[in-house]
Scaffold this motif. Structure first.
Motif, PDB file in Angstrom:
ATOM      1  N   TYR A 184       0.830  -1.207   0.000  1.00 51.86           N
ATOM      2  CA  TYR A 184       0.000   0.000   0.000  1.00 51.86           C
ATOM      3  C   TYR A 184       0.866   1.260   0.000  1.00 51.86           C
ATOM      4  N   ILE A 185       1.894   1.294   0.863  1.00 56.86           N
ATOM      5  CA  ILE A 185       2.739   2.479   0.963  1.00 56.86           C
ATOM      6  C   ILE A 185       3.456   2.739  -0.362  1.00 56.86           C
ATOM      7  N   SER A 186       3.981   1.686  -0.988  1.00 56.90           N
ATOM      8  CA  SER A 186       4.748   1.870  -2.224  1.00 56.90           C
ATOM      9  C   SER A 186       3.854   2.088  -3.434  1.00 56.90           C
ATOM     10  N   GLY A 187       2.627   1.574  -3.404  1.00 52.98           N
ATOM     11  CA  GLY A 187       1.777   1.657  -4.591  1.00 52.98           C
ATOM     12  C   GLY A 187       0.712   2.719  -4.572  1.00 52.98           C
ATOM     13  N   SER A 188       0.360   3.236  -3.403  1.00 56.08           N
ATOM     14  CA  SER A 188      -0.774   4.166  -3.326  1.00 56.08           C
ATOM     15  C   SER A 188      -0.514   5.473  -4.056  1.00 56.08           C
ATOM     16  N   SER A 189       0.732   5.939  -4.072  1.00 57.63           N
ATOM     17  CA  SER A 189       1.001   7.203  -4.774  1.00 57.63           C
ATOM     18  C   SER A 189       0.736   7.051  -6.269  1.00 57.63           C
ATOM     19  N   PRO A 238     -13.797  -2.122  -8.616  1.00 54.13           N
ATOM     20  CA  PRO A 238     -13.362  -1.511  -9.885  1.00 54.13           C
ATOM     21  C   PRO A 238     -13.506  -2.441 -11.087  1.00 54.13           C
ATOM     22  N   ALA A 239     -13.341  -3.761 -10.860  1.00 52.69           N
ATOM     23  CA  ALA A 239     -13.496  -4.697 -11.978  1.00 52.69           C
ATOM     24  C   ALA A 239     -14.928  -4.726 -12.486  1.00 52.69           C
ATOM     25  N   ALA A 263       7.940  -6.944  -0.405  1.00 51.38           N
ATOM     26  CA  ALA A 263       6.691  -6.616  -1.097  1.00 51.38           C
ATOM     27  C   ALA A 263       6.728  -5.242  -1.754  1.00 51.38           C
ATOM     28  N   SER A 264       7.574  -4.341  -1.261  1.00 52.20           N
ATOM     29  CA  SER A 264       7.556  -2.952  -1.729  1.00 52.20           C
ATOM     30  C   SER A 264       7.692  -2.795  -3.239  1.00 52.20           C
ATOM     31  N   PRO A 265       8.646  -3.475  -3.893  1.00 54.10           N
ATOM     32  CA  PRO A 265       8.815  -3.236  -5.341  1.00 54.10           C
ATOM     33  C   PRO A 265       7.827  -3.973  -6.224  1.00 54.10           C
ATOM     34  N   LEU A 266       7.001  -4.837  -5.659  1.00 59.26           N
ATOM     35  CA  LEU A 266       6.160  -5.689  -6.498  1.00 59.26           C
ATOM     36  C   LEU A 266       5.074  -4.912  -7.229  1.00 59.26           C
ATOM     37  N   VAL A 267       4.540  -3.865  -6.588  1.00 59.92           N
ATOM     38  CA  VAL A 267       3.450  -3.114  -7.222  1.00 59.92           C
ATOM     39  C   VAL A 267       3.934  -2.489  -8.523  1.00 59.92           C
ATOM     40  N   GLY A 268       5.086  -1.818  -8.480  1.00 60.58           N
ATOM     41  CA  GLY A 268       5.625  -1.207  -9.688  1.00 60.58           C
ATOM     42  C   GLY A 268       6.003  -2.233 -10.740  1.00 60.58           C
ATOM     43  N   LEU A 269       6.433  -3.412 -10.301  1.00 64.09           N
ATOM     44  CA  LEU A 269       6.850  -4.461 -11.221  1.00 64.09           C
ATOM     45  C   LEU A 269       5.691  -4.950 -12.085  1.00 64.09           C
ATOM     46  N   PHE A 270       4.476  -4.972 -11.510  1.00 59.79           N
ATOM     47  CA  PHE A 270       3.315  -5.506 -12.222  1.00 59.79           C
ATOM     48  C   PHE A 270       2.443  -4.423 -12.860  1.00 59.79           C
ATOM     49  N   ASP A 291      -0.722   1.470 -13.927  1.00 60.39           N
ATOM     50  CA  ASP A 291      -1.797   2.200 -14.597  1.00 60.39           C
ATOM     51  C   ASP A 291      -3.179   1.843 -14.067  1.00 60.39           C
ATOM     52  N   THR A 292      -3.258   0.896 -13.129  1.00 64.59           N
ATOM     53  CA  THR A 292      -4.524   0.587 -12.453  1.00 64.59           C
ATOM     54  C   THR A 292      -4.218   0.271 -10.990  1.00 64.59           C
ATOM     55  N   ALA A 293      -5.291   0.157 -10.200  1.00 63.92           N
ATOM     56  CA  ALA A 293      -5.129  -0.215  -8.801  1.00 63.92           C
ATOM     57  C   ALA A 293      -5.057  -1.725  -8.615  1.00 63.92           C
ATOM     58  N   THR A 294      -5.221  -2.483  -9.728  1.00 62.77           N
ATOM     59  CA  THR A 294      -5.299  -3.942  -9.620  1.00 62.77           C
ATOM     60  C   THR A 294      -4.048  -4.584  -9.030  1.00 62.77           C
ATOM     61  N   PRO A 295      -2.816  -4.239  -9.496  1.00 59.87           N
ATOM     62  CA  PRO A 295      -1.641  -4.898  -8.908  1.00 59.87           C
ATOM     63  C   PRO A 295      -1.534  -4.696  -7.403  1.00 59.87           C
TER      64      PRO A 295
END
Length: 427
Positions: A248-253, A316-317, A374-381, A384-388
């Protein structure tokens, strides 16, 4: 059995050093400040990454590696310092950690290149780990019954607030100086903490309660905890929940600024409002822990967080991306996290009460290890959506649920404060 355990719970209670009522508040304040150091040192300098890269002639990935080095130092430091304190005592390690944090913060401030900065950041994280891991051990040494979950709830709230305050403080420093000044400020904070530890934190583990056998005996104690099914179940619940939190912290922005198009200022307000959810959850936990039970609150918290992450994926889906939906779902998820963290910390320290330093090391070390992974996984996937972010959070919370059911088995009421003044010890 752990090496040299107390003869009985009653003997342990009598041996526990009393905390005078007038000193308890000061002690908890210092322990809370020690807990805040790690997230402050993690995030305060992040706004200065671009200028840091230019000053040190380093790439963006090299600058980001300084953050990774700090987190690795935090994990290694907790895993080493915690169990060692069960044999050596807490106070001198706390003093050494605070002093080392000052020295390595100053080394970061004068680092001439990114390689030395990365090494200094690892050492800074290692030294800063002493405050975080030993704060939990000192609470376990000094307090019993309902006091333990109440104080762990306070530490959890600090861990939720500090990452929000850190970039703001760092940005204020950068507005009047360079990134090097951020580390000077951290060194000043370290000096204040050093003085506070010397003044307000006594030795809380007397010689008769320390584990013998040297370092080998100390780490055998940790090995015993690693084979304790319920203890490791709760530790894994905390670790997987931390993975969801760091996702959440790494991907919410990216979700709020790139997907929903909000400004950085609006994003900071959204992030702060979700932190309010964590504060509300922490206050709720502190109020009801003694009546509802730690395992019940843990189960409720995991269900609430899981529901928030599931809704973030499903709604969202079915209905499309929505700022309000993302905001509300994450608020719900973070509110549940605020019940999970103090519950697992309290139960884990109760189960590991005969070796609080080793227990704290595993609790904190795996918490940061899972979070860093877990931190880098959001950007890796994708961003452009909240799905990852939703998928990673939901998967982590589902794994936490499996650890709770298969290993911790909360219906057995492990580590409840109602089990006695010391809760349940490892067996």
């Amino acid at each position: 059995m752990l090496s040299r355990p107390p003869a009985s719970a009653e003997a342990t209670q009598q041996a526990a050093p009393p905390v005078p009522p007038g000193r308890a508040s000061a002690l908890i304040a210092v322990l809370g400040a020690l807990t805040a150091v790690a997230p402050l040192a993690t995030d305060m300098y992040v706004p200065g990454f671009p200028s840091m890269g230019a000053a040190l002639h380093a790439s963006g990935s090299a600058v980001q590696l300084t953050l990774t080095a700090f987190l690795v130092g935090m994990v290694v430091g907790q895993l080493l310092i915690g169990p060692v304190s069960d044999g050596w005592g807490r106070r001198r390690l706390l003093i050494a950690g605070a002093g080392g944090f000052v020295a390595f913060s100053l080394l970061c401030a004068v680092a001439p290149n990114v390689e030395l900065l990365t090494a200094a950041r690892f050492l800074q994280g290692f030294a800063g780990a002493a405050g975080m891991v030993l704060a939990r051990a000192v609470i376990t040494d000094c307090f019993h019954g309902a006091d333990v979950p109440r104080y762990f709830a306070l530490l959890s709230q600090i861990l939720g607030i500090a990452p929000i305050a850190a970039p703001v403080v760092g940005g204020a420093v950068l507005s009047v100086s360079t990134w090097r000044a951020v580390f000077v400020v951290l060194a000043v904070i370290g000096v204040l903490l050093f003085a506070a530890v010397v003044r307000y934190v006594p030795e809380t583990l007397p010689p008769e309660r320390r584990h013998g056998g040297g370092l080998s005996g100390t780490f055998r104690t940790m090995g015993t905890l690693l084979t304790h099914r319920a203890f490791m179940g709760y530790v894994l619940v905390l670790g997987f929940t931390s993975a969801a939190l760091f996702a959440y912290i790494s991907g919410s922005s990216f979700v709020f600024q790139n997907v929903h198009g909000v400004s950085p200022t609006v994003y900071s307000l959204i992030f702060a409002s979700n932190a309010v959810g964590m504060l509300i959850g922490g206050v709720t936990f502190a109020r009801f822990a003694g009546r509802a039970g730690l395992n019940r609150l843990l189960t409720i918290g995991l269900a609430v967080s899981g529901a928030g992450a599931l809704a973030l994926l499903v709604i969202p889906a079915l209905a499309g991306q929505s700022l309000a939906v993302s905001w509300i779902c994450l608020f719900v998820a973070m509110s549940g996290v605020a019940l999970i963290f103090p519950s697992t910390m309290s139960i884990g320290q109760n189960l590991g009460r005969r070796a609080p330093g080793a227990a704290s090391a595993l609790i904190g070390g795996l918490q940061f290890l899972f979070g860093a992974a877990a931190s880098p996984l959001v950007g890796l996937f994708g961003e452009d959506t909240a799905t990852p972010m939703a998928v990673i959070m939901l998967a982590a919370l589902a794994l936490a649920g499996l650890a709770l059911v298969l290993l911790a088995r909360p219906w057995r009421a492990h580590g409840e404060v109602s089990a006695g003044p010391h809760g349940e010890g490892p067996h």
